[in-house]
Design a protein around this motif. Structure first.
Motif, PDB file in Angstrom:
ATOM      1  N   TYR A 483       0.846  -1.196   0.000  1.00  0.00           N
ATOM      2  CA  TYR A 483       0.000   0.000   0.000  1.00  0.00           C
ATOM      3  C   TYR A 483       0.883   1.248   0.000  1.00  0.00           C
ATOM      4  CZ  TYR A 483       0.865  -1.434   4.842  1.00  0.00           C
ATOM      5  OH  TYR A 483       1.452  -1.889   5.982  1.00  0.00           O
ATOM      6  N   ASP A 495      -3.779   3.684  -1.656  1.00  0.00           N
ATOM      7  CA  ASP A 495      -4.059   2.570  -2.570  1.00  0.00           C
ATOM      8  C   ASP A 495      -3.443   1.299  -1.999  1.00  0.00           C
ATOM      9  OD1 ASP A 495      -5.400   4.057  -4.633  1.00  0.00           O
ATOM     10  OD2 ASP A 495      -3.445   4.967  -5.092  1.00  0.00           O
ATOM     11  N   LEU A 496      -4.247   0.154  -1.988  1.00  0.00           N
ATOM     12  CA  LEU A 496      -3.808  -1.114  -1.402  1.00  0.00           C
ATOM     13  C   LEU A 496      -3.950  -2.229  -2.431  1.00  0.00           C
ATOM     14  CD1 LEU A 496      -5.823   0.481   0.895  1.00  0.00           C
ATOM     15  CD2 LEU A 496      -4.566  -1.097   2.366  1.00  0.00           C
ATOM     16  N   GLN A 524      -9.015   0.980  -2.553  1.00  0.00           N
ATOM     17  CA  GLN A 524      -8.571   2.315  -2.145  1.00  0.00           C
ATOM     18  C   GLN A 524      -9.335   2.697  -0.878  1.00  0.00           C
ATOM     19  OE1 GLN A 524      -9.553   6.074  -4.430  1.00  0.00           O
ATOM     20  NE2 GLN A 524      -7.399   5.796  -5.038  1.00  0.00           N
TER      21      GLN A 524
END
Length: 904
Positions: A483, A495-496, A524
Motif C-alpha cells: 500500500y 491505494d492497497l 482504495q
C-alpha cells in the motif's frame, strides 16, 4: 425361730437349711425332717448387702409325721394309707369321717363319696407330731348327649359330657366312631364324612387317676347320598362332545331328588333324574367337572374331578431374530407354539422352500419382503396355523456418506463425515489418515495434500458395501499485502493491493475501524482520522478457511479532529451558552475560529456567548495545525432561543355556594407551539386543558385560582386569579305543623340576614305567597315550599308539612326511637287522641325496601309498632321513611309521611 432386725434393714430370704426359705420379718417354720440345721439371714439396705449364718442353730428331734395314700379304682371308696413317719413309736389316725385307727398302715373304706381331712398323729417317748392331708372320694362314672343324633353328611354334631361330677374329673377323651377323629373336653364336636351308623365312646379320668368309660352303640345316624360319575370321550379338539355318566349312590334310606352338573366351562345343568349327559366344549383348555346331589331329606353331597376334560389347547406361534437380513444369509426361526400334547410342524418360508423341522433355518437369494406360515398338528389330530405377512425383510447394504467440505486452504482442516448409508448394522471408516468406528466422525488434516477416504458398511446377515470420497488441502504461505502513500494530513487516500491464491474472498481491515468485503485484489481507502495504522486482509476460501495477512509498514496520519459541546442548546427568551472545546489532535493547533450563528465570532479556545433574541443559531469551530492540517466541526443541533408563553385567566370571579364557575386560559400573545396547561383550583380539583370543566364550590370564602402554561420546549408562564364564593341564605321551619279542619296556622319561617325575595307554593291556601311568614288554611295535608333569594343573588329553599286533622283530634308520630331493650322508647308506634284506627303504616329503608308494614291497627298500641328488626336481624341504626294513613272518629282518612331515625 424368730429373727430381729432394725427398721431400716431391707429383708431378703432366710435360708432354713433344709431347702426352705422365707422373706417374713419374724417367720415361723416347720421342719419336715429331723436333724441339725444351719440358718442363714441375708439383708440388703441402700444397695449394700450382708449375711449372717449360724451353724446348727436348729435341732429337730423325732418323730416327724408323714404318710401317703393310694385309692382303689375297682372300689373307689377304699383307700390304703402308708405310714412314712420318722422316729415314731405309736400312730393315731383320724380318717375325717368320724372313724379312727392306731394301725401303722391301715386300709379304710368310706361309706359315701366326698372330701375328707385325714390326720396322722405320731409320738415317741417324749415328742409328738401331726400331718393332715386332703383325700377326695369321687364317683367318675361318665355320660353324655349329642345334638343332633340324626343329620346329613357334612353336618356338625356337638357332644356334651355330663358335668354332675365335673369337679372330680381331670380329663375327657372322645371317640366319635370314624377314622382319624378324636376329641377332648366337656364340649366337643365332629363332622362325619360318610353316611352310616356310628358308635360313640367317652372315657374320663378322675382326680384320683381312675379311668371309666361309656359306649353308645349306633348312637349317631348320618344320612345323605354319595356323589360319583365317570367321563368318556373327554380328550380331543375344540368342539369335543364329552359324555358323563352318573354313578352316585343313596344312603339306603332316602332317594336322590336333584342332580346339578357344573361342566367347568360355565355350563350348569340341573336335573331330577339320574342319566348320562353329553356336552360340546368349544374352547380349548383343561376343565374341572363337578356333580352336586340333594336327596329327599335335603342332604347334599358333591364330587369334583380336576382336569377330567382336556380340549386341545393348540396355538401356532413363532418368531425370528433375523427379520432383517441380506441375500444369502441364514435366517433362523424359533417355534414357540403351544399344544397340550406333542405336535408336528410344517413351514412355508415364502421363497418356494419349506421345512418340517421344529426350529428350521432358510436363506433368501434376492431383496424383498417375504411372508412366513407355520402349520402345526397335535396327537389328537387338532391343527392350527399362523401366517406373518411381510415378516422377513431382505435388503442389501448401501454405503454412502456426505462431508462438510472437500477442499480447504487452512490447517488443521476439520471435515465432518455424515453416514447416510442404508440397511446396515455396523460400519468402519478409513479417513485417509486413520480409522474410526464412530457413526459420524470428525477428522483434522494438518498438512497440505490429497486424501482418499472410504466407508465400509455391514448389513444384518453379514453383507458389505463400500463408498469413497477425496479431500484436498491447499498451500497458502505466499500471500502478502502492499500500500502507498504512507503519510499525510487527514483525510488521506491510500491505494492497497493483495497477493494471494485464486478464488479467494477478501476482508480488508484498514486499521482505523473500517472493514469491507470484496473479491478484488486491489482497493482504495480514505483515512479520516489522525493516527498510526497498519492495514491487513483476511482471506477466506470456499470451505470457510480464514487466513490473516498483515501489512509490513505503518501509515502515519497527522491532523486534528475539531469537536465541542454546549452546556445548553435551548433557552427560554434569552440567556448565556457556554461552549466546551473537546478537540483532539496529534499535531499542535495554531488557531481557532468560532462562528456563533448570530453574526458574531471568536478566536479563543474556550468561549461563552449571550443570545438576546429568540431564534435558531447554528454554531461551528475551525482549527488549523502546525502542519497546515485543517478540520471543521458543526453542532448537529443548533442553539435555539424560544419565547415563553404569556397567559391570563378569564371568567367569573364571584358566585354562590353550590354554583359552577367557568375558568378559561387566554394568551396575551400568540403562541404557535403545543401548550400544556396545569390548573390548581381551591376546591382541590386539578385540570390539564385550556378550558377546564365548570368548578363547583361548597364552602364560602375568598380563594385563588392558579394556572401554568408550558410550551413544547418547556418554557412556561404562571398566572393567578382571586375569586369569591358567597354563602347561601338559610331558613328555619318546623318539620310538621298540625291544624284542624277549617282552622289556619302561621308558617313561622326564620331567615338569615340579607334575604330580599320570597316565593311560596300553594298560594291558594296562603294569605300571601311573596311574604316571609304567610298564614295557611289547608283542607288537606299539604307540604309548603318557599324559594328565597338574598342580596347577593344566592338562592335556597325550605319546606314544612302541615297536617290537617278532624276536629278535636291529635296525633303524635315520634321522629326517633332506640330499640336497645332498656324499656324506654324501644318501639316506633302512632299515638294520639280522637283517632279511630291506623289504616296503614309502612316503613322503608334508604334503598326503598319495605322493612315494616301493618294495616288496621290500634292507636297507642306499642305491640302493633316496629321494634327495628328486619328479616329477623338486629336493628341497624339509620334514617327510615314512613307512610301513614289514619281514620279519624268521623271516618275521615288523613295521610302524611316523614322520617324516623333509629338510634342505639
Amino acid at each position: 425361730m424368730v429373727v430381729h432386725q432394725t427398721q431400716s434393714t431391707l429383708l431378703t430370704p432366710i435360708n432354713f437349711g433344709d431347702g426352705g426359705n422365707s422373706t417374713a420379718e419374724n417367720p415361723v417354720y416347720q421342719y419336715s425332717d429331723t436333724g441339725e440345721f444351719d440358718v442363714t439371714l441375708y439383708v440388703k439396705n441402700s444397695g449394700c448387702e450382708d449375711s449372717l449364718r449360724i451353724d446348727k442353730i436348729v435341732r429337730i428331734k423325732p418323730p416327724i409325721a408323714k404318710f401317703s395314700f393310694l385309692k382303689d379304682c375297682n372300689n373307689k371308696r377304699m383307700v390304703s394309707f402308708t405310714n412314712q413317719s420318722i422316729g415314731a413309736t405309736s400312730w393315731q389316725w383320724d380318717f375325717g369321717d368320724g372313724t379312727t385307727s392306731t394301725q401303722q398302715n391301715p386300709v379304710h373304706t368310706y361309706t359315701t363319696y366326698g372330701t375328707y381331712q385325714v390326720k396322722l398323729n405320731v409320738s415317741n417317748d417324749t415328742c409328738t407330731n401331726e400331718q393332715t392331708q386332703t383325700v377326695k372320694i369321687v364317683n367318675g362314672t361318665p355320660d353324655f348327649k349329642a345334638t343332633p343324633t340324626i343329620a346329613c353328611k357334612g353336618s356338625t354334631i356337638r357332644f356334651v359330657a355330663d358335668t354332675t361330677n365335673a369337679a372330680n374329673i381331670a380329663s375327657y377323651q372322645w371317640n366319635f366312631g370314624h377314622s382319624g377323629n378324636l376329641g377332648s373336653g366337656v364340649n366337643t364336636s365332629t363332622v362325619y364324612p360318610a353316611s352310616g351308623l356310628y358308635s360313640v365312646s367317652l372315657t374320663v379320668k378322675d382326680v384320683a387317676g381312675c379311668i371309666d368309660s361309656i359306649v353308645k352303640q349306633d348312637y349317631i345316624r348320618i344320612t345323605g347320598p354319595s356323589a360319583g360319575f365317570v367321563a368318556a370321550n373327554n380328550n380331543g379338539c375344540k368342539g369335543l362332545a364329552a359324555t358323563f355318566s352318573d354313578t352316585s349312590k343313596t344312603d339306603g334310606y332316602t332317594n336322590i331328588t336333584k342332580w346339578q352338573w357344573d361342566l367347568g366351562d360355565g355350563t350348569i345343568i340341573n336335573d331330577n333324574v339320574s342319566k348320562t349327559i353329553q356336552h360340546n366344549y368349544l374352547q380349548a383348555g383343561s376343565f374341572t367337572v363337578s356333580l352336586k346331589l340333594t336327596d329327599a331329606s335335603g342332604c347334599k353331597d358333591s364330587i369334583s374331578k380336576n382336569s377330567v376334560v382336556n380340549v386341545s389347547n393348540i396355538k401356532a406361534d413363532f418368531a425370528s431374530s433375523d427379520t432383517l437380513s441380506c441375500p444369502g444369509a441364514a435366517v433362523q426361526f424359533t417355534n414357540s407354539s403351544v399344544a397340550s400334547s406333542a405336535f408336528t410342524s410344517t413351514w412355508l418360508f415364502g421363497n418356494t422352500t419349506n421345512s418340517t423341522q421344529q426350529n428350521p433355518s432358510t436363506s433368501y437369494t434376492s431383496d424383498g419382503v417375504y411372508s412366513v406360515q407355520l402349520i402345526i398338528k397335535d396327537s389328537f389330530g387338532c391343527t392350527d396355523s399362523l401366517t406373518r405377512p411381510n415378516y422377513i425383510s431382505i435388503k442389501s447394504p448401501v454405503a454412502s456418506y456426505t462431508i462438510s467440505d472437500s477442499a480447504s486452504s487452512c490447517t488443521p482442516f476439520q471435515v465432518r463425515f455424515t453416514n447416510t448409508s442404508k440397511n446396515f448394522t455396523s460400519h468402519m471408516w478409513d479417513l485417509g489418515g486413520g480409522t474410526s468406528a464412530l457413526l459420524n466422525p470428525t477428522q483434522y488434516y494438518n498438512q497440505p495434500g490429497i486424501y482418499q477416504t472410504n466407508l465400509i458398511v455391514t448389513s444384518p446377515g453379514g453383507c458389505r458395501d463400500t463408498a469413497s470420497r477425496v479431500i484436498t488441502v491447499n498451500d497458502v504461505n505466499s500471500a502478502k499485502l502492499t500500500y502507498l502513500p504512507l503519510s499525510g494530513c487527514k483525510p488521506l487516500i491510500v491505494d492497497l493491493k493483495a497477493f494471494a491464491p485464486k478464488n479467494m474472498n477478501y476482508v480488508w481491515d484498514f486499521g482505523d475501524g473500517a472493514i469491507i468485503s470484496s473479491q478484488d485484489t486491489v482497493t482504495q481507502h480514505v483515512y479520516n482520522s489522525f493516527g498510526d495504522y497498519v492495514p491487513k486482509i483476511i482471506l477466506t476460501d470456499a470451505s470457510g478457511c480464514v487466513i490473516p495477512v498483515t501489512g509490513t509498514d505503518t501509515i502515519r496520519i497527522k491532523g486534528a479532529t475539531a469537536k465541542f459541546a454546549a452546556d445548553t442548546r435551548l433557552l427560554c427568551d434569552s440567556g448565556m451558552v457556554r461552549f466546551l472545546d473537546s478537540t483532539t489532535f496529534n499535531n499542535p493547533i495554531i488557531s481557532y475560529g468560532w462562528n456563533f450563528g448570530d453574526g458574531t465570532t471568536s478566536t479563543a479556545s474556550a468561549v461563552s456567548h449571550y443570545y438576546s433574541q429568540p431564534g435558531t443559531y447554528p454554531v461551528s469551530l475551525n482549527v488549523l495545525t502546525q502542519n497546515n492540517c485543517v478540520d471543521t466541526f458543526r453542532l448537529s443541533v443548533p442553539v435555539r432561543v424560544v419565547a415563553s408563553p404569556s397567559i391570563r385567566i378569564e371568567g367569573d370571579s364571584v358566585i354562590c355556594v353550590g354554583e359552577g364557575m367557568t375558568h378559561l386560559g387566554e394568551f396575551n400573545r400568540l403562541d404557535t407551539s403545543i401548550v400544556r396547561w396545569a390548573w390548581d383550583f381551591p376546591n382541590g380539583n386539578k385540570a390539564a386543558v385550556r378550558l377546564p370543566q365548570k368548578q363547583f364550590y361548597k364552602v364560602a370564602g375568598n380563594f385563588v385560582v392558579r394556572s401554568i402554561a408550558i410550551n413544547s420546549d418547556g418554557c412556561k408562564d404562571t398566572t393567578i386569579k382571586n375569586i369569591k364564593v358567597n354563602p347561601l341564605p338559610t331558613v328555619q321551619l318546623p318539620a310538621v305543623l298540625t291544624v284542624r279542619t277549617g282552622s289556619s296556622v302561621l308558617l313561622p319561617a326564620e331567615y338569615s340576614n340579607g334575604v330580599v325575595r320570597y316565593n311560596w307554593d300553594h298560594p291558594e291556601t296562603l294569605t300571601c305567597f311573596d311574604c316571609p311568614q304567610p298564614t295557611s288554611s289547608p283542607k288537606f295535608n299539604t307540604k309548603y315550599t318557599v324559594d328565597f333569594v338574598d342580596n347577593n343573588g344566592c338562592r335556597n329553599k325550605g319546606e314544612v308539612q302541615v297536617i290537617v286533622f278532624c276536629n278535636n283530634d291529635n296525633v303524635f308520630v315520634p321522629n326517633t326511637f332506640s330499640p336497645n331493650g332498656d324499656g324506654s322508647n324501644d318501639v316506633f308506634y302512632v299515638r294520639g287522641k280522637g283517632l279511630n284506627r291506623v289504616k296503614s303504616l309502612r316503613i322503608f329503608n334508604r334503598w326503598g325496601q319495605v322493612v315494616f308494614e301493618r294495616q288496621n291497627i290500634a292507636v297507642n298500641d306499642a305491640s302493633a309498632g316496629w321494634n327495628g328488626t328486619y328479616n329477623g336481624a338486629k336493628p341497624k341504626p339509620d334514617v327510615y321513611i314512613y307512610q301513614l294513613e289514619i281514620w279519624c272518629d268521623n271516618s275521615t282518612v288523613v295521610k302524611f309521611d316523614g322520617n324516623i331515625a333509629l338510634i342505639q
